[in-house]
Design a protein around this motif. Structure first.
Motif, PDB file in Angstrom:
ATOM      1  N   THR A 116     -48.535 -23.753  27.910  1.00  0.00           N
ATOM      2  CA  THR A 116     -47.988 -22.621  28.424  1.00  0.00           C
ATOM      3  C   THR A 116     -47.995 -21.708  27.156  1.00  0.00           C
ATOM      4  O   THR A 116     -47.916 -22.091  26.176  1.00  0.00           O
ATOM      5  CB  THR A 116     -46.675 -22.690  29.188  1.00  0.00           C
ATOM      6  N   LYS A 117     -47.669 -20.185  27.339  1.00  0.00           N
ATOM      7  CA  LYS A 117     -47.217 -19.562  26.393  1.00  0.00           C
ATOM      8  C   LYS A 117     -46.004 -20.006  25.591  1.00  0.00           C
ATOM      9  O   LYS A 117     -45.978 -19.565  24.278  1.00  0.00           O
ATOM     10  CB  LYS A 117     -47.273 -17.828  26.640  1.00  0.00           C
ATOM     11  N   HIS A 118     -45.036 -20.831  26.263  1.00  0.00           N
ATOM     12  CA  HIS A 118     -44.133 -21.551  25.305  1.00  0.00           C
ATOM     13  C   HIS A 118     -44.254 -22.630  24.917  1.00  0.00           C
ATOM     14  O   HIS A 118     -43.315 -23.372  24.424  1.00  0.00           O
ATOM     15  CB  HIS A 118     -42.836 -21.097  26.373  1.00  0.00           C
ATOM     16  N   GLU A 166     -41.718 -29.070  31.633  1.00  0.00           N
ATOM     17  CA  GLU A 166     -41.411 -27.996  30.798  1.00  0.00           C
ATOM     18  C   GLU A 166     -40.440 -28.471  29.650  1.00  0.00           C
ATOM     19  O   GLU A 166     -39.979 -27.704  28.882  1.00  0.00           O
ATOM     20  CB  GLU A 166     -40.424 -27.040  31.776  1.00  0.00           C
ATOM     21  N   LYS A 179     -32.756 -21.902  21.923  1.00  0.00           N
ATOM     22  CA  LYS A 179     -32.523 -21.113  23.038  1.00  0.00           C
ATOM     23  C   LYS A 179     -32.213 -21.825  24.340  1.00  0.00           C
ATOM     24  O   LYS A 179     -31.072 -21.512  24.949  1.00  0.00           O
ATOM     25  CB  LYS A 179     -33.697 -20.199  23.496  1.00  0.00           C
ATOM     26  N   PRO A 214     -32.315 -17.445  28.036  1.00  0.00           N
ATOM     27  CA  PRO A 214     -33.574 -17.368  28.509  1.00  0.00           C
ATOM     28  C   PRO A 214     -34.912 -17.187  27.616  1.00  0.00           C
ATOM     29  O   PRO A 214     -34.443 -16.822  26.568  1.00  0.00           O
ATOM     30  CB  PRO A 214     -33.696 -16.154  29.430  1.00  0.00           C
ATOM     31  N   PHE A 215     -36.192 -17.650  27.809  1.00  0.00           N
ATOM     32  CA  PHE A 215     -37.195 -17.593  26.826  1.00  0.00           C
ATOM     33  C   PHE A 215     -37.562 -16.321  26.908  1.00  0.00           C
ATOM     34  O   PHE A 215     -37.706 -15.599  28.057  1.00  0.00           O
ATOM     35  CB  PHE A 215     -38.374 -18.608  27.276  1.00  0.00           C
ATOM     36  N   PRO A 216     -38.221 -15.689  25.853  1.00  0.00           N
ATOM     37  CA  PRO A 216     -38.550 -14.454  25.970  1.00  0.00           C
ATOM     38  C   PRO A 216     -40.073 -14.348  26.814  1.00  0.00           C
ATOM     39  O   PRO A 216     -40.787 -15.325  26.592  1.00  0.00           O
ATOM     40  CB  PRO A 216     -39.054 -14.196  24.327  1.00  0.00           C
ATOM     41  N   ASN A 217     -40.155 -13.381  27.567  1.00  0.00           N
ATOM     42  CA  ASN A 217     -41.305 -13.200  28.298  1.00  0.00           C
ATOM     43  C   ASN A 217     -42.667 -13.225  27.650  1.00  0.00           C
ATOM     44  O   ASN A 217     -43.453 -13.835  27.928  1.00  0.00           O
ATOM     45  CB  ASN A 217     -41.244 -12.019  29.306  1.00  0.00           C
ATOM     46  N   GLU A 218     -42.657 -12.472  26.357  1.00  0.00           N
ATOM     47  CA  GLU A 218     -43.793 -12.455  25.393  1.00  0.00           C
ATOM     48  C   GLU A 218     -43.314 -13.022  24.170  1.00  0.00           C
ATOM     49  O   GLU A 218     -42.448 -12.712  23.692  1.00  0.00           O
ATOM     50  CB  GLU A 218     -44.267 -10.780  25.353  1.00  0.00           C
TER      51      GLU A 218
END
Ligand SMILES: Cc1cc2nc3c(=O)[nH]c(=O)nc-3n(C[C@H](O)[C@H](O)[C@H](O)COP(=O)(O)OP(=O)(O)OC[C@H]3O[C@@H](n4cnc5c(N)ncnc54)[C@H](O)[C@@H]3O)c2cc1C
Length: 356
Positions: free
Chosen positions: A255-257, A264, A297, A303-307
């Motif tokens: 994922t982007k994260h 996860e 975090k 929360p994780f950053p959206n971008e």
């Protein structure tokens, strides 16, 4: 206490550890590194180890000595994602709350018969040592064939010529030019340098089979005293065995994260992750910094950053022996002594910051 396990203390794994240990508020977390070697290996220099121009000891860095970090020098044999469990070669099972997989890559042989058994490698420290031993034992004026004209094949060919000028070094590459991922200014410069230093380049090669001391190019046998494979990589076997979505070379689609979709708690770093850039130590380190930030975090309930910030890479530097080199910084192609000095500087900085 939460259990974070990091698999592999390479460029990605070590950078995650360094970043986490640098945070003052790392509380209630046990960090365990599982690494098969008792040191961090400078993989980007393995070509020099194999060629015999750098001593083994100069490519090993001790892991951080910190009460918050447990070091386990063992081999991972399996990751069971559903059970949040890692299996070691000793039979021991370890449970994790969070996992970072940074096990690096292995040679990819493209199904060429005999290649795995009959070629040498520079993908791991142990295999590079073996390559060094064989290369130093090659008879005077013997022939060494290197398969693959990418960065590591070119670096090895040039370094070997400097170490053993008597050897007949042949560099086989599938493309019309070596270093085909670079602009013509660079590959033309490198081609001229290699020809001038008596390395034979065989373009549009197709290695169809390898036997002990013989490789077949388009079916034609070519005797060689040593054959080294630098013609492609794939993700570590442990990662290739995971039942998750992967790319054509076995790297996990993340994922982007940097997490495995559906798992996860599992992050994948470096050569094991399918990213939009060519695999590199630089990429592994940048990604690792983001993973360390995300873990912090998560543990703080943020929360994780959206971008995610874009991963910015500084460029690529390659060596041609100890005095010359080549590089690409953004659009700028560099050739000659300057990129070689820059490459040595980058290595010095890396060792310095890693406590060498
Ligand atoms: C000759 C050569 C030259 C290179 N030059 C450059 C360069 O100039 N610049 C650049 O940016 N990149 C370069 N690279 C690529 C770079 O080395 C890799 O992209 C980088 O090492 C990837 O980092 P990583 O953390 O994913 O894996 P690695 O650094 O390979 O670390 C993986 C770690 O996992 C450990 N491990 C593997 N399997 C197991 C197991 N089963 N159990 C326990 N531990 C295990 C290994 O011992 C290793 O320490 C070069 C590569 C080579 C081979």
């Amino acid at each position: 206490m939460r259990n974070l396990i990091i698999l592999g203390g390479g460029y990605g794994g070590l950078r995650v550890i360094q970043k986490l240990l640098a945070t003052n508020n790392l509380k209630d977390v046990n960090i365990t590194l599982i690494e098969k070697e008792p040191y961090h290996s400078l993989k980007t220099e393995f070509y020099a180890l194999a060629a015999g121009t750098v001593a083994d000891k100069h490519l090993r860095i001790s892991f951080p000595n910190d009460v918050r970090l447990e070091l386990k020098f063992e081999t991972v044999t399996e990751v069971i994602l559903e059970k949040q469990k890692v299996v070691l070669g000793t039979g021991e099972n370890l449970n994790y709350d969070e996992l970072v997989i940074g096990l690096g890559c292995e040679d990819r042989y493209h199904g060429v018969p005999g290649a795995p058994e009959n070629t040498l490698s520079i993908q791991s420290m142990r295999r590079s040592r073996k390559t060094y031993q064989v290369l130093q034992g090659v008879k005077p004026h013997g022939t060494v064939a290197i398969v693959g004209g990418g960065l590591s094949g070119v670096e090895l060919a040039s370094e070997l010529k400097e170490s053993r000028p008597d050897l007949n070094v042949m560099l086989f590459d599938r493309g019309k030019n070596i270093l085909s991922m670079f602009p013509p200014k660079l590959y033309n410069y490198v081609t001229d340098w290699l020809i001038e230093h008596d390395v034979k380049i065989i373009n549009e090669a197709n290695i169809t089979k390898v036997e002990r001391d013989v490789l077949y190019n388009h079916g034609k046998p070519i005797p060689a005293d040593a054959i080294i494979w630098t013609a492609g990589i794939q993700a570590n076997k442990i990662v290739r065995q995971l039942d998750v979505e992967k790319d054509s070379i076995g790297r996990v689609q993340v994922t982007k994260h940097h997490q495995i979709p559906g798992y996860e708690e599992v992050f994948v770093v470096g050569d094991c992750a399918a990213l939009n850039h060519a695999p590199s130590a630089q990429l592994a380190e940048s990604q690792a910094e983001q993973i360390a930030m995300l873990l912090t975090k998560k543990w703080h309930g943020e929360p994780f950053p959206n971008e995610m910030p874009k991963i910015k890479l500084k460029g690529v530097l390659g060596s041609l022996g100890k005095k010359h080199g080549f590089g690409l910084m953004g659009e700028k192609a560099l050739t000659g002594r300057v990129p070689r000095v820059l490459k040595s500087g980058v290595l010095w900085m890396y060792k310095h910051h890693s406590g060498y």
